[in-house]
Design a protein around this motif. Sequence first.
Motif, PDB file in Angstrom:
ATOM      1  N   TYR A 101     -84.755 -39.816 104.337  1.00 26.91           N
ATOM      2  CA  TYR A 101     -83.539 -40.134 105.080  1.00 26.91           C
ATOM      3  C   TYR A 101     -82.463 -39.070 104.865  1.00 26.91           C
ATOM      4  O   TYR A 101     -81.728 -38.716 105.791  1.00 26.91           O
ATOM      5  N   HIS A 102     -82.367 -38.555 103.639  1.00 22.43           N
ATOM      6  CA  HIS A 102     -81.397 -37.493 103.369  1.00 22.43           C
ATOM      7  C   HIS A 102     -81.650 -36.288 104.266  1.00 22.43           C
ATOM      8  O   HIS A 102     -80.706 -35.659 104.764  1.00 22.43           O
ATOM      9  N   ARG A 103     -82.923 -35.976 104.479  1.00 22.98           N
ATOM     10  CA  ARG A 103     -83.258 -34.802 105.298  1.00 22.98           C
ATOM     11  C   ARG A 103     -82.840 -34.984 106.754  1.00 22.98           C
ATOM     12  O   ARG A 103     -82.754 -34.000 107.498  1.00 22.98           O
ATOM     13  N   HIS A 104     -82.600 -36.229 107.164  1.00 19.14           N
ATOM     14  CA  HIS A 104     -82.195 -36.488 108.546  1.00 19.14           C
ATOM     15  C   HIS A 104     -80.733 -36.934 108.619  1.00 19.14           C
ATOM     16  O   HIS A 104     -80.334 -37.643 109.544  1.00 19.14           O
ATOM     17  N   ASP A 105     -79.947 -36.493 107.630  1.00 18.67           N
ATOM     18  CA  ASP A 105     -78.483 -36.657 107.643  1.00 18.67           C
ATOM     19  C   ASP A 105     -78.024 -38.096 107.429  1.00 18.67           C
ATOM     20  O   ASP A 105     -76.907 -38.460 107.833  1.00 18.67           O
ATOM     21  N   TRP A 106     -78.837 -38.924 106.799  1.00 18.84           N
ATOM     22  CA  TRP A 106     -78.364 -40.249 106.386  1.00 18.84           C
ATOM     23  C   TRP A 106     -77.639 -40.076 105.042  1.00 18.84           C
ATOM     24  O   TRP A 106     -78.122 -39.387 104.139  1.00 18.84           O
ATOM     25  N   ARG A 107     -76.477 -40.732 104.918  1.00  9.54           N
ATOM     26  CA  ARG A 107     -75.636 -40.577 103.735  1.00  9.54           C
ATOM     27  C   ARG A 107     -75.541 -41.889 102.971  1.00  9.54           C
ATOM     28  O   ARG A 107     -75.470 -42.966 103.586  1.00  9.54           O
ATOM     29  N   PRO A 108     -75.503 -41.836 101.629  1.00  4.25           N
ATOM     30  CA  PRO A 108     -75.310 -43.071 100.854  1.00  4.25           C
ATOM     31  C   PRO A 108     -74.009 -43.759 101.253  1.00  4.25           C
ATOM     32  O   PRO A 108     -73.014 -43.109 101.599  1.00  4.25           O
ATOM     33  N   LEU A 109     -74.010 -45.069 101.170  1.00  2.00           N
ATOM     34  CA  LEU A 109     -72.873 -45.872 101.605  1.00  2.00           C
ATOM     35  C   LEU A 109     -71.589 -45.482 100.876  1.00  2.00           C
ATOM     36  O   LEU A 109     -70.494 -45.488 101.465  1.00  2.00           O
ATOM     37  N   GLN A 110     -71.677 -45.117  99.598  1.00  2.00           N
ATOM     38  CA  GLN A 110     -70.479 -44.834  98.824  1.00  2.00           C
ATOM     39  C   GLN A 110     -69.721 -43.619  99.359  1.00  2.00           C
ATOM     40  O   GLN A 110     -68.515 -43.480  99.124  1.00  2.00           O
ATOM     41  N   GLU A 111     -70.395 -42.731 100.060  1.00  4.51           N
ATOM     42  CA  GLU A 111     -69.700 -41.575 100.627  1.00  4.51           C
ATOM     43  C   GLU A 111     -68.763 -41.984 101.755  1.00  4.51           C
ATOM     44  O   GLU A 111     -67.814 -41.278 102.071  1.00  4.51           O
ATOM     45  N   VAL A 112     -69.038 -43.112 102.383  1.00  7.14           N
ATOM     46  CA  VAL A 112     -68.169 -43.616 103.444  1.00  7.14           C
ATOM     47  C   VAL A 112     -67.107 -44.566 102.869  1.00  7.14           C
ATOM     48  O   VAL A 112     -65.935 -44.507 103.239  1.00  7.14           O
ATOM     49  N   LEU A 113     -67.530 -45.437 101.949  1.00  6.86           N
ATOM     50  CA  LEU A 113     -66.624 -46.459 101.431  1.00  6.86           C
ATOM     51  C   LEU A 113     -65.776 -45.968 100.270  1.00  6.86           C
ATOM     52  O   LEU A 113     -64.704 -46.511 100.006  1.00  6.86           O
ATOM     53  N   GLY A 114     -66.247 -44.974  99.540  1.00  7.54           N
ATOM     54  CA  GLY A 114     -65.581 -44.592  98.309  1.00  7.54           C
ATOM     55  C   GLY A 114     -66.118 -45.408  97.147  1.00  7.54           C
ATOM     56  O   GLY A 114     -66.494 -46.566  97.305  1.00  7.54           O
ATOM     57  N   THR A 115     -66.176 -44.820  95.975  1.00  9.20           N
ATOM     58  CA  THR A 115     -66.824 -45.467  94.828  1.00  9.20           C
ATOM     59  C   THR A 115     -66.149 -46.771  94.419  1.00  9.20           C
ATOM     60  O   THR A 115     -66.798 -47.672  93.919  1.00  9.20           O
ATOM     61  N   THR A 116     -64.828 -46.906  94.640  1.00  8.62           N
ATOM     62  CA  THR A 116     -64.151 -48.116  94.197  1.00  8.62           C
ATOM     63  C   THR A 116     -64.545 -49.329  95.027  1.00  8.62           C
ATOM     64  O   THR A 116     -64.368 -50.467  94.579  1.00  8.62           O
ATOM     65  N   SER A 117     -65.058 -49.125  96.222  1.00 15.10           N
ATOM     66  CA  SER A 117     -65.408 -50.249  97.092  1.00 15.10           C
ATOM     67  C   SER A 117     -66.908 -50.456  97.195  1.00 15.10           C
ATOM     68  O   SER A 117     -67.363 -51.284  97.977  1.00 15.10           O
ATOM     69  N   TRP A 118     -67.652 -49.728  96.426  1.00 18.49           N
ATOM     70  CA  TRP A 118     -69.105 -49.727  96.591  1.00 18.49           C
ATOM     71  C   TRP A 118     -69.756 -50.610  95.545  1.00 18.49           C
ATOM     72  O   TRP A 118     -69.465 -50.518  94.348  1.00 18.49           O
ATOM     73  N   ASP A 119     -70.641 -51.487  95.967  1.00 20.15           N
ATOM     74  CA  ASP A 119     -71.420 -52.322  95.055  1.00 20.15           C
ATOM     75  C   ASP A 119     -72.592 -51.498  94.548  1.00 20.15           C
ATOM     76  O   ASP A 119     -73.452 -51.081  95.328  1.00 20.15           O
ATOM     77  N   PRO A 120     -72.700 -51.231  93.245  1.00 13.16           N
ATOM     78  CA  PRO A 120     -73.788 -50.388  92.717  1.00 13.16           C
ATOM     79  C   PRO A 120     -75.181 -50.928  93.028  1.00 13.16           C
ATOM     80  O   PRO A 120     -76.145 -50.200  93.008  1.00 13.16           O
ATOM     81  N   GLY A 121     -75.261 -52.222  93.314  1.00 10.20           N
ATOM     82  CA  GLY A 121     -76.568 -52.790  93.633  1.00 10.20           C
ATOM     83  C   GLY A 121     -77.033 -52.508  95.042  1.00 10.20           C
ATOM     84  O   GLY A 121     -78.184 -52.772  95.389  1.00 10.20           O
ATOM     85  N   ASP A 122     -76.147 -51.981  95.880  1.00 10.04           N
ATOM     86  CA  ASP A 122     -76.510 -51.710  97.273  1.00 10.04           C
ATOM     87  C   ASP A 122     -77.304 -50.418  97.396  1.00 10.04           C
ATOM     88  O   ASP A 122     -77.061 -49.436  96.668  1.00 10.04           O
ATOM     89  N   ASN A 123     -78.231 -50.406  98.345  1.00 10.23           N
ATOM     90  CA  ASN A 123     -78.982 -49.196  98.659  1.00 10.23           C
ATOM     91  C   ASN A 123     -78.757 -48.778 100.112  1.00 10.23           C
ATOM     92  O   ASN A 123     -79.578 -48.091 100.702  1.00 10.23           O
TER      93      ASN A 123
END
Length: 530
Positions: A158-180
Motif C-alpha cells: 500500500y505504501h508503494r501506491h501512495d497510501w499513508r498511515p492514518l496518523q499522518e492525516v490526523l496527527g499523533t495526538t488524535s490517533w489511536d495506536p491500535g488502528d491500522n
Amino acid sequence: MTDGPCPAGTATRTQVPEKGLGLNERLGLISLIDEGARTGVQDAPVVSSLFDDLWNLVDATVSGARIDPLKVEKSHNGFRGFEINAETGENLGRIHVLYLKKPIPCYYLVYVEVAAPYRRKGLGNKMLKYFKEFLADKGALGILDNIIPTNDPTYEIYHRHDWRPLQEVLGTTSWDPGDNYMVYVPPVMAEKDLREPVLKLVHHLKRKRAAIDMRDNETMVERTIAEFKELYAALLVYFDAEIRRDEPSRLMRYMFTRFVTKFIAFRRRIGSLLGYTGGESTEQIVLAPEIARLPVQSYAPQELADQPQFVRGDKELWLRLPEVLKTHPARIIEAHPNYRRPNFVAWLKQSESRASDCLTIGDLMELGFDPTRLKEITIGTDDYIFERIPLRQMPAVEENRLILERLASKMSGTRVKSAQVKVNPPLLVIRDRGNGYVLRRKIEGIHWEEAVEQLQTDPDLRDLNNSMRVDRLVMATVRKAREAMTRKLGLPANAPAELTTCFVSWDLEQNRPRLTVDMAGTFLETVWMA
C-alpha cells in the motif's frame, strides 16, 4: 480401511456438465491433491492431463489479464468492486469496496483478493494501481484497514501506491495506536484540511464495522459456495468415464473425499460467521447417488505417494511402533478404529450403523464432520489417538508443540475454577500419502465445544444442564484456562485462540461430564490444553 473399495451398489446416473475443464477447473482439482503430488509426481499418468503445460498457461493467462468494474447487478449489499479477469474469462482476483458519501466522498477498501495460483505475479500491484487511478478520477478519498502482518513480504504494497498511515492525516495526538487505517488522498484533495472529516469517517467506520463485516461475510459465502459448485462439476467431468462404467478408482474416491471434507469444514465455519443466516444455503450442493455411495478414501493412492517420513517427536516411542506401521503409516493408521467421540456414537445409534462399518462420502455429508480423522491405537499398555491433518497444517503443529512445552512447566499444579490444568502435546508427527499423522495420548475428555453441544442437545443431559448450568461452567473454565495460558507465557491478551485447543474431562462410556461436587461448589475435574 484398505486401498481396496468397499462394496457399492448401483445408482441413477447423474448429469455431467458438457463443457471440458478450463484452467480454473484444473487448478481447483490440483488443489485437492496433496502438496507432494503437486510438486513431485506431475508425470503420474492419473494426473498428467491436469499438469500438461499448466504453469505456462497460468503465466499466459496472467499476462493477458484485464480489470473490469463489477456490473451493477453483481454489486449488492452496498459493495462495489472490480474483477481482474483473463482474456479467456477466468477470474483471477477481486477488489471489493464500500462507497460512503458522508462526511466526505470515500471508498472503503474491504479487501483485495488474488486467487492462490496467480499470486506473486504482479496482479495485486496491478489492481491497486487501477484503484488509485479510479480514486483520482472520482476525486474520492480511499481508506483501508491494513491487517497485513508487518513481517509479510506484501506489507509495503500500500505504501508503494501512495497510501499513508492514518496518523499522518490526523496527527499523533488524535490517533489511536491500535488502528491500522491507511488513507489515499487524491490530487484534488491534496490541499484540503481533511482532519475533521477523516475523524468522523473513522468513527463512522468503527461504529458500522459489524454491519460491514456482515455484508462482507455474506458476499464471501456466496462466492465460496459458487466455487464449490464449480469444483464439484469439474470432478464430474474429470472422472466421467469412471462414473459411467461404475468403476471408481482410488484416485476418484480420494478426490471426492477431499472435496467433501473441505466442504463440510467450510459449512461448519460459516455457521459462526457474524451475520450469516443461511441465505446462501450450502444445501445447493447435493451429491449424486453414485458419488454419495463411494467409500471414503482419506489418503492418497499409491501412484501419488512419496516415501513415508518420520518428521519429529519421541524416537523411543517411534521405535515401539509396529514395523508395518512405520513402513506403511497411512494404510495401517487408517485401518484402526475411529475415535468414538459422542457425536459419532450418537450418529451410529441413529443410523443403526456399527463402528466397524465402511463409511461413505455421503455419510460424511450427513454427519457434518469426518470421524475417520481421529484413530484410536494402543502402544504397549497405553492408549493414544492419531489425528490426520493436511500437510499445510504441519508448521502450526510444530508451533503448538513449542507452546505446550513452555506451558507444561509454567502451569504445573495450576488450577482454574478448581479444575486441574494439564497439557497434551503432540508426541510424534509422521508424513505419508499426502497427510500428516499426529500422535497424542488418549485422554478422558472431549473438545469443549462438543461438550457444550452435548449438554445442550443430548436428551439425557438436558435436565442435568438445566439444573446445574454445566455448559456455562465449561465455557467459563476454558476462558480462564486460556487467560492463565496467555498470562503465564507473556502473550498478548488478544492472542489467537487457535494457538491451543481445550478439552474438558468427560466420561466417554456414559457420555457425561466428569464433575466434582463438594462444599465449595461444582467444578470440572480437568481441562487439557492440546
